[in-house]
Write a protein that holds these residues in place. Structure first.
Motif, PDB file in Angstrom:
ATOM      1  N   THR A 230      84.082  44.166 113.895  1.00 44.34           N
ATOM      2  CA  THR A 230      84.062  45.439 114.611  1.00 44.34           C
ATOM      3  C   THR A 230      84.426  46.731 114.010  1.00 44.34           C
ATOM      4  OG1 THR A 230      83.955  46.336 116.869  1.00 44.34           O
ATOM      5  CG2 THR A 230      85.883  45.199 116.308  1.00 44.34           C
ATOM      6  N   ARG A 231      84.042  47.770 114.384  1.00 45.95           N
ATOM      7  CA  ARG A 231      84.997  49.120 113.940  1.00 45.95           C
ATOM      8  C   ARG A 231      85.371  49.850 114.886  1.00 45.95           C
ATOM      9  NH1 ARG A 231      87.366  50.602 109.430  1.00 45.95           N
ATOM     10  NH2 ARG A 231      86.584  52.525 109.748  1.00 45.95           N
ATOM     11  N   VAL A 232      86.372  50.680 114.745  1.00 44.00           N
ATOM     12  CA  VAL A 232      86.857  51.531 115.716  1.00 44.00           C
ATOM     13  C   VAL A 232      87.019  52.752 114.969  1.00 44.00           C
ATOM     14  CG1 VAL A 232      88.826  52.466 117.201  1.00 44.00           C
ATOM     15  CG2 VAL A 232      88.090  49.994 117.223  1.00 44.00           C
ATOM     16  N   GLU A 233      86.375  53.735 115.422  1.00 41.99           N
ATOM     17  CA  GLU A 233      86.387  55.370 114.634  1.00 41.99           C
ATOM     18  C   GLU A 233      86.776  56.219 115.698  1.00 41.99           C
ATOM     19  OE1 GLU A 233      84.787  56.070 111.635  1.00 41.99           O
ATOM     20  OE2 GLU A 233      84.379  53.724 111.121  1.00 41.99           O
ATOM     21  N   LYS A 234      87.854  57.090 115.252  1.00 36.51           N
ATOM     22  CA  LYS A 234      88.327  58.250 116.285  1.00 36.51           C
ATOM     23  C   LYS A 234      88.423  59.336 115.435  1.00 36.51           C
ATOM     24  CE  LYS A 234      90.542  55.344 119.920  1.00 36.51           C
ATOM     25  NZ  LYS A 234      89.601  55.239 120.491  1.00 36.51           N
ATOM     26  N   SER A 235      88.643  60.606 115.804  1.00 29.72           N
ATOM     27  CA  SER A 235      88.523  61.711 115.008  1.00 29.72           C
ATOM     28  C   SER A 235      90.240  61.848 114.961  1.00 29.72           C
ATOM     29  CB  SER A 235      88.429  63.119 116.002  1.00 29.72           C
ATOM     30  OG  SER A 235      88.990  63.093 117.149  1.00 29.72           O
ATOM     31  N   ASP A 236      90.542  62.707 113.811  1.00 30.74           N
ATOM     32  CA  ASP A 236      91.888  62.851 113.728  1.00 30.74           C
ATOM     33  C   ASP A 236      92.552  63.398 115.061  1.00 30.74           C
ATOM     34  OD1 ASP A 236      94.006  62.938 111.447  1.00 30.74           O
ATOM     35  OD2 ASP A 236      94.052  64.908 111.753  1.00 30.74           O
ATOM     36  N   ALA A 237      92.049  64.189 115.687  1.00 32.04           N
ATOM     37  CA  ALA A 237      92.720  64.833 117.036  1.00 32.04           C
ATOM     38  C   ALA A 237      92.886  63.757 117.971  1.00 32.04           C
ATOM     39  CB  ALA A 237      91.697  66.071 117.513  1.00 32.04           C
ATOM     40  N   GLU A 238      91.761  63.052 118.012  1.00 32.02           N
ATOM     41  CA  GLU A 238      92.326  61.906 119.085  1.00 32.02           C
ATOM     42  C   GLU A 238      93.230  60.826 118.714  1.00 32.02           C
ATOM     43  OE1 GLU A 238      87.732  60.563 120.841  1.00 32.02           O
ATOM     44  OE2 GLU A 238      88.039  60.473 118.572  1.00 32.02           O
ATOM     45  N   TRP A 239      93.369  60.530 117.342  1.00 32.72           N
ATOM     46  CA  TRP A 239      94.438  59.578 116.830  1.00 32.72           C
ATOM     47  C   TRP A 239      96.002  60.589 117.194  1.00 32.72           C
ATOM     48  CZ3 TRP A 239      93.537  55.103 116.649  1.00 32.72           C
ATOM     49  CH2 TRP A 239      92.469  54.533 116.015  1.00 32.72           C
ATOM     50  N   GLN A 240      95.963  61.895 117.010  1.00 30.80           N
ATOM     51  CA  GLN A 240      97.109  62.475 117.211  1.00 30.80           C
ATOM     52  C   GLN A 240      97.616  62.406 118.516  1.00 30.80           C
ATOM     53  OE1 GLN A 240      96.032  66.224 115.247  1.00 30.80           O
ATOM     54  NE2 GLN A 240      97.946  66.121 114.077  1.00 30.80           N
ATOM     55  N   GLN A 241      96.710  62.533 119.523  1.00 31.35           N
ATOM     56  CA  GLN A 241      96.821  62.268 120.951  1.00 31.35           C
ATOM     57  C   GLN A 241      97.396  61.150 121.395  1.00 31.35           C
ATOM     58  OE1 GLN A 241      93.119  63.374 122.741  1.00 31.35           O
ATOM     59  NE2 GLN A 241      93.727  65.803 123.089  1.00 31.35           N
ATOM     60  N   LEU A 242      96.893  59.860 120.665  1.00 31.74           N
ATOM     61  CA  LEU A 242      97.099  58.661 120.989  1.00 31.74           C
ATOM     62  C   LEU A 242      98.557  58.078 120.606  1.00 31.74           C
ATOM     63  CD1 LEU A 242      93.898  56.826 120.650  1.00 31.74           C
ATOM     64  CD2 LEU A 242      94.985  57.204 122.770  1.00 31.74           C
ATOM     65  N   LEU A 243      98.930  58.789 119.484  1.00 29.14           N
ATOM     66  CA  LEU A 243     100.266  58.184 118.589  1.00 29.14           C
ATOM     67  C   LEU A 243     101.191  59.180 118.807  1.00 29.14           C
ATOM     68  CD1 LEU A 243      98.181  57.181 115.456  1.00 29.14           C
ATOM     69  CD2 LEU A 243      99.077  55.691 117.357  1.00 29.14           C
ATOM     70  N   THR A 244     102.500  58.665 118.636  1.00 29.87           N
ATOM     71  CA  THR A 244     103.633  59.637 118.361  1.00 29.87           C
ATOM     72  C   THR A 244     103.746  60.222 117.206  1.00 29.87           C
ATOM     73  OG1 THR A 244     105.130  57.756 117.263  1.00 29.87           O
ATOM     74  CG2 THR A 244     104.995  57.697 119.903  1.00 29.87           C
ATOM     75  N   PRO A 245     104.111  61.464 117.127  1.00 31.89           N
ATOM     76  CA  PRO A 245     104.240  62.022 115.616  1.00 31.89           C
ATOM     77  C   PRO A 245     104.597  61.041 114.673  1.00 31.89           C
ATOM     78  CG  PRO A 245     105.142  63.545 117.327  1.00 31.89           C
ATOM     79  CD  PRO A 245     105.051  62.122 118.029  1.00 31.89           C
ATOM     80  N   ASP A 246     105.598  60.232 114.536  1.00 31.39           N
ATOM     81  CA  ASP A 246     106.018  59.375 113.452  1.00 31.39           C
ATOM     82  C   ASP A 246     105.006  58.185 113.267  1.00 31.39           C
ATOM     83  OD1 ASP A 246     108.041  59.081 111.797  1.00 31.39           O
ATOM     84  OD2 ASP A 246     108.613  57.186 112.523  1.00 31.39           O
ATOM     85  N   GLU A 247     104.571  57.717 114.521  1.00 37.45           N
ATOM     86  CA  GLU A 247     103.061  56.803 114.315  1.00 37.45           C
ATOM     87  C   GLU A 247     102.295  57.318 113.578  1.00 37.45           C
ATOM     88  OE1 GLU A 247     104.052  54.174 118.543  1.00 37.45           O
ATOM     89  OE2 GLU A 247     102.706  55.588 118.283  1.00 37.45           O
ATOM     90  N   TYR A 248     101.652  58.715 114.032  1.00 39.06           N
ATOM     91  CA  TYR A 248     100.596  59.225 113.285  1.00 39.06           C
ATOM     92  C   TYR A 248     100.955  59.510 111.851  1.00 39.06           C
ATOM     93  CZ  TYR A 248      97.133  62.891 112.221  1.00 39.06           C
ATOM     94  OH  TYR A 248      96.228  63.560 111.533  1.00 39.06           O
ATOM     95  N   ARG A 249     102.062  59.818 111.607  1.00 39.57           N
ATOM     96  CA  ARG A 249     102.414  59.990 110.050  1.00 39.57           C
ATOM     97  C   ARG A 249     102.132  58.738 109.346  1.00 39.57           C
ATOM     98  NH1 ARG A 249     106.682  59.022 107.045  1.00 39.57           N
ATOM     99  NH2 ARG A 249     108.033  58.444 108.718  1.00 39.57           N
ATOM    100  N   ILE A 250     102.658  57.846 109.814  1.00 40.79           N
ATOM    101  CA  ILE A 250     102.706  56.566 109.005  1.00 40.79           C
ATOM    102  C   ILE A 250     101.212  55.842 109.042  1.00 40.79           C
ATOM    103  CG2 ILE A 250     103.596  53.947 109.294  1.00 40.79           C
ATOM    104  CD1 ILE A 250     106.130  55.408 110.130  1.00 40.79           C
ATOM    105  N   THR A 251     100.676  55.753 110.155  1.00 43.11           N
ATOM    106  CA  THR A 251      99.502  55.020 110.520  1.00 43.11           C
ATOM    107  C   THR A 251      98.307  55.860 109.693  1.00 43.11           C
ATOM    108  OG1 THR A 251      99.020  55.732 112.745  1.00 43.11           O
ATOM    109  CG2 THR A 251     100.124  53.720 112.344  1.00 43.11           C
ATOM    110  N   ARG A 252      98.389  57.330 110.038  1.00 41.91           N
ATOM    111  CA  ARG A 252      96.905  58.080 109.662  1.00 41.91           C
ATOM    112  C   ARG A 252      97.062  58.777 108.511  1.00 41.91           C
ATOM    113  NH1 ARG A 252      94.193  54.633 112.355  1.00 41.91           N
ATOM    114  NH2 ARG A 252      92.319  55.910 111.468  1.00 41.91           N
ATOM    115  N   ARG A 253      98.391  59.059 108.045  1.00 40.97           N
ATOM    116  CA  ARG A 253      98.728  59.721 106.704  1.00 40.97           C
ATOM    117  C   ARG A 253      99.429  59.042 105.868  1.00 40.97           C
ATOM    118  NH1 ARG A 253      94.958  62.540 107.473  1.00 40.97           N
ATOM    119  NH2 ARG A 253      95.083  64.430 108.909  1.00 40.97           N
ATOM    120  N   LYS A 254      99.410  57.642 105.686  1.00 39.99           N
ATOM    121  CA  LYS A 254     100.102  56.770 104.946  1.00 39.99           C
ATOM    122  C   LYS A 254     101.485  56.897 104.395  1.00 39.99           C
ATOM    123  CE  LYS A 254      95.288  56.570 102.609  1.00 39.99           C
ATOM    124  NZ  LYS A 254      95.092  55.073 102.957  1.00 39.99           N
TER     125      LYS A 254
END
Length: 151
Positions: free
Chosen positions: A19-43
């Protein structure tokens, strides 16, 4: 799975996830802490020996922090001495996506969740037998799920 399989996937494409899960960048930012977002979505990468699961030894499945897909079994976790949680193999072949990473003047293989493209870390050919692989994973990219997650 062996290192030659990893290199083949990084060059020619990884197995398709169930399966696939697709979310917008804004949605990921709302779901994750700033550190989680930096690591998971910004490598990003967490500092060595600081992650929540670096020294963890509890039984269970490690799931993707972003989409809850089971990725690694605690029975495949080992002490690599690198400062990041390390695993010998994923729970299923098609839950990990592999891409060549040439950043910082190095040649590595990045590993991501195949379901949502969450950056997990990198895989190296210096792990223990039988696979010889070391999946070096950021704690911020995973969460330990006890029995509430099924394969």
């Amino acid at each position: 799975m062996k290192w030659t399989d990893v290199l083949n996937y990084a060059k020619n494409g990884s197995p398709q996830p169930d399966t696939r899960v697709e979310k917008s960048d804004a949605e990921w930012q709302q779901l994750l802490t700033p550190d989680e977002y930096r690591i998971t979505r910004r490598k990003g990468t967490e500092r060595a020996f600081t992650g929540e699961y670096c020294e963890a030894h509890e039984p269970g499945l490690y799931a993707c922090r972003c989409c809850d897909t089971p990725l690694f079994d605690s029975t495949q976790k080992f002490e690599s001495g690198t400062g990041w949680p390390s695993f010998t193999e994923p729970v299923k072949e098609n839950v990990i996506k592999y891409e060549a990473d040439y950043s910082y003047g190095m040649t590595r293989v990045e590993v991501m969740c195949a379901v949502c493209d969450c950056h997990l870390g990198h895989v190296f050919p210096d792990g223990p037998k039988p696979s010889g692989l070391r999946f070096c994973i950021n704690s911020a990219s995973i969460r330990l799920a006890k029995s509430d997650v099924a394969l």
